[in-house]
Design a protein around this motif. Structure first.
Motif, PDB file in Angstrom:
ATOM      1  N   ASP A 285      37.314  13.631  41.664  1.00 20.37           N
ATOM      2  CA  ASP A 285      36.998  13.858  40.249  1.00 20.37           C
ATOM      3  C   ASP A 285      36.431  12.612  39.567  1.00 20.37           C
ATOM      4  O   ASP A 285      35.813  12.718  38.509  1.00 20.37           O
ATOM      5  CB  ASP A 285      38.222  14.361  39.494  1.00 20.37           C
ATOM      6  CG  ASP A 285      38.463  15.849  39.683  1.00 20.37           C
ATOM      7  OD1 ASP A 285      37.556  16.555  40.184  1.00 20.37           O
ATOM      8  OD2 ASP A 285      39.569  16.318  39.333  1.00 20.37           O
TER       9      ASP A 285
ATOM     10  N   SER B 286      30.890  21.612  43.554  1.00 19.74           N
ATOM     11  CA  SER B 286      32.249  22.117  43.289  1.00 19.74           C
ATOM     12  C   SER B 286      32.992  22.283  44.613  1.00 19.74           C
ATOM     13  O   SER B 286      32.439  22.763  45.602  1.00 19.74           O
ATOM     14  CB  SER B 286      32.205  23.434  42.527  1.00 19.74           C
ATOM     15  OG  SER B 286      31.634  24.452  43.321  1.00 19.74           O
TER      16      SER B 286
ATOM     17  N   ARG C  64      47.138  15.885  48.005  1.00 19.39           N
ATOM     18  CA  ARG C  64      46.337  16.773  47.162  1.00 19.39           C
ATOM     19  C   ARG C  64      45.959  16.089  45.848  1.00 19.39           C
ATOM     20  O   ARG C  64      44.799  16.127  45.421  1.00 19.39           O
ATOM     21  CB  ARG C  64      47.112  18.067  46.909  1.00 19.39           C
ATOM     22  CG  ARG C  64      46.325  19.138  46.207  1.00 19.39           C
ATOM     23  CD  ARG C  64      47.060  20.473  46.148  1.00 19.39           C
ATOM     24  NE  ARG C  64      48.312  20.411  45.411  1.00 19.39           N
ATOM     25  CZ  ARG C  64      49.521  20.506  45.949  1.00 19.39           C
ATOM     26  NH1 ARG C  64      49.665  20.685  47.247  1.00 19.39           N
ATOM     27  NH2 ARG C  64      50.602  20.442  45.192  1.00 19.39           N
ATOM     28  N   GLU C  65      46.918  15.438  45.211  1.00 21.69           N
ATOM     29  CA  GLU C  65      46.636  14.748  43.947  1.00 21.69           C
ATOM     30  C   GLU C  65      45.710  13.558  44.145  1.00 21.69           C
ATOM     31  O   GLU C  65      44.820  13.310  43.323  1.00 21.69           O
ATOM     32  CB  GLU C  65      47.940  14.319  43.288  1.00 21.69           C
ATOM     33  CG  GLU C  65      48.739  15.492  42.752  1.00 21.69           C
ATOM     34  CD  GLU C  65      50.086  15.093  42.178  1.00 21.69           C
ATOM     35  OE1 GLU C  65      50.497  13.910  42.299  1.00 21.69           O
ATOM     36  OE2 GLU C  65      50.747  15.978  41.600  1.00 21.69           O
TER      37      GLU C  65
ATOM     38  N   THR D  25      42.169  14.881  44.752  1.00 25.70           N
ATOM     39  CA  THR D  25      41.657  15.404  43.481  1.00 25.70           C
ATOM     40  C   THR D  25      41.219  14.280  42.558  1.00 25.70           C
ATOM     41  O   THR D  25      40.106  14.293  42.019  1.00 25.70           O
ATOM     42  CB  THR D  25      42.718  16.280  42.787  1.00 25.70           C
ATOM     43  OG1 THR D  25      43.027  17.384  43.637  1.00 25.70           O
ATOM     44  CG2 THR D  25      42.233  16.788  41.440  1.00 25.70           C
ATOM     45  N   ASP D  26      42.065  13.285  42.374  1.00 23.43           N
ATOM     46  CA  ASP D  26      41.730  12.152  41.508  1.00 23.43           C
ATOM     47  C   ASP D  26      40.512  11.390  42.032  1.00 23.43           C
ATOM     48  O   ASP D  26      39.627  11.013  41.266  1.00 23.43           O
ATOM     49  CB  ASP D  26      42.915  11.196  41.373  1.00 23.43           C
ATOM     50  CG  ASP D  26      44.069  11.797  40.592  1.00 23.43           C
ATOM     51  OD1 ASP D  26      43.867  12.824  39.897  1.00 23.43           O
ATOM     52  OD2 ASP D  26      45.180  11.251  40.684  1.00 23.43           O
TER      53      ASP D  26
ATOM     54  N   TYR E 231      33.328  17.534  42.099  1.00 21.70           N
ATOM     55  CA  TYR E 231      34.611  17.697  41.409  1.00 21.70           C
ATOM     56  C   TYR E 231      35.433  18.764  42.120  1.00 21.70           C
ATOM     57  O   TYR E 231      34.898  19.636  42.796  1.00 21.70           O
ATOM     58  CB  TYR E 231      34.411  18.082  39.941  1.00 21.70           C
ATOM     59  CG  TYR E 231      33.845  19.469  39.732  1.00 21.70           C
ATOM     60  CD1 TYR E 231      34.668  20.535  39.396  1.00 21.70           C
ATOM     61  CD2 TYR E 231      32.482  19.718  39.873  1.00 21.70           C
ATOM     62  CE1 TYR E 231      34.157  21.802  39.212  1.00 21.70           C
ATOM     63  CE2 TYR E 231      31.954  20.979  39.685  1.00 21.70           C
ATOM     64  CZ  TYR E 231      32.798  22.018  39.352  1.00 21.70           C
ATOM     65  OH  TYR E 231      32.286  23.282  39.172  1.00 21.70           O
ATOM     66  N   ILE E 232      36.734  18.670  41.961  1.00 22.66           N
ATOM     67  CA  ILE E 232      37.642  19.667  42.500  1.00 22.66           C
ATOM     68  C   ILE E 232      37.693  20.824  41.514  1.00 22.66           C
ATOM     69  O   ILE E 232      38.181  20.680  40.398  1.00 22.66           O
ATOM     70  CB  ILE E 232      39.053  19.086  42.737  1.00 22.66           C
ATOM     71  CG1 ILE E 232      39.021  17.955  43.770  1.00 22.66           C
ATOM     72  CG2 ILE E 232      40.021  20.189  43.170  1.00 22.66           C
ATOM     73  CD1 ILE E 232      38.693  18.383  45.177  1.00 22.66           C
ATOM     74  N   ARG E 233      37.166  21.947  41.930  1.00 20.65           N
ATOM     75  CA  ARG E 233      37.194  23.129  41.060  1.00 20.65           C
ATOM     76  C   ARG E 233      38.612  23.665  40.935  1.00 20.65           C
ATOM     77  O   ARG E 233      39.052  24.066  39.871  1.00 20.65           O
ATOM     78  CB  ARG E 233      36.275  24.203  41.611  1.00 20.65           C
ATOM     79  CG  ARG E 233      36.347  25.470  40.825  1.00 20.65           C
ATOM     80  CD  ARG E 233      35.132  26.265  40.938  1.00 20.65           C
ATOM     81  NE  ARG E 233      35.275  27.418  40.052  1.00 20.65           N
ATOM     82  CZ  ARG E 233      34.286  27.949  39.417  1.00 20.65           C
ATOM     83  NH1 ARG E 233      33.089  27.448  39.555  1.00 20.65           N
ATOM     84  NH2 ARG E 233      34.479  28.988  38.654  1.00 20.65           N
ATOM     85  N   GLU E 234      39.333  23.655  42.068  1.00 19.34           N
ATOM     86  CA  GLU E 234      40.721  24.096  42.084  1.00 19.34           C
ATOM     87  C   GLU E 234      41.386  23.510  43.321  1.00 19.34           C
ATOM     88  O   GLU E 234      40.745  23.347  44.354  1.00 19.34           O
ATOM     89  CB  GLU E 234      40.779  25.621  42.121  1.00 19.34           C
ATOM     90  CG  GLU E 234      42.112  26.216  41.773  1.00 19.34           C
ATOM     91  CD  GLU E 234      42.397  26.210  40.282  1.00 19.34           C
ATOM     92  OE1 GLU E 234      43.518  25.804  39.919  1.00 19.34           O
ATOM     93  OE2 GLU E 234      41.506  26.567  39.495  1.00 19.34           O
ATOM     94  N   ALA E 235      42.675  23.190  43.208  1.00 17.59           N
ATOM     95  CA  ALA E 235      43.440  22.669  44.341  1.00 17.59           C
ATOM     96  C   ALA E 235      44.658  23.558  44.554  1.00 17.59           C
ATOM     97  O   ALA E 235      45.363  23.891  43.601  1.00 17.59           O
ATOM     98  CB  ALA E 235      43.865  21.222  44.082  1.00 17.59           C
TER      99      ALA E 235
ATOM    100  N   LEU F 115      40.071  22.767  47.215  1.00 14.10           N
ATOM    101  CA  LEU F 115      40.916  21.942  48.071  1.00 14.10           C
ATOM    102  C   LEU F 115      42.182  22.709  48.432  1.00 14.10           C
ATOM    103  O   LEU F 115      42.862  23.249  47.558  1.00 14.10           O
ATOM    104  CB  LEU F 115      41.277  20.645  47.340  1.00 14.10           C
ATOM    105  CG  LEU F 115      42.306  19.728  47.992  1.00 14.10           C
ATOM    106  CD1 LEU F 115      41.809  19.227  49.345  1.00 14.10           C
ATOM    107  CD2 LEU F 115      42.634  18.564  47.072  1.00 14.10           C
TER     108      LEU F 115
END
Length: 67
Positions: free
Chosen positions: A25, A6, A17-18, A21-22, A31-35, A9
């Motif tokens: 993921d 986990s 950031r997007e 994340t993509d 995986y990105i737990r939260e950005a 970011l």
């Protein structure tokens, strides 16, 4: 099989950031737990969410990844 890693970011640039994340993921291993767009509450967020890894931009408004 190990559980996925986990990640929290911190990146102020929305497009970057997007993308990150993509990209992360799409992996089965992480995986990105939260950005977040800023790190103003990073200590509280890390304490609450307890990620395996923190990925932080070095230059952000207010605070930065080095602090």
């Amino acid at each position: 099989m190990q559980p996925p890693i986990s990640i929290l970011l911190y990146e102020d640039n929305k497009n970057v950031r997007e993308f990150i994340t993509d990209f992360l993921d799409a992996s089965d291993q992480m995986y990105i737990r939260e950005a977040f767009a800023h790190a103003g509450e990073a200590v509280a967020q890390v304490t609450q969410l307890q990620p395996d890894v923190i990925l932080m931009d070095i230059e952000m408004p207010g605070t930065n990844g080095m602090e």
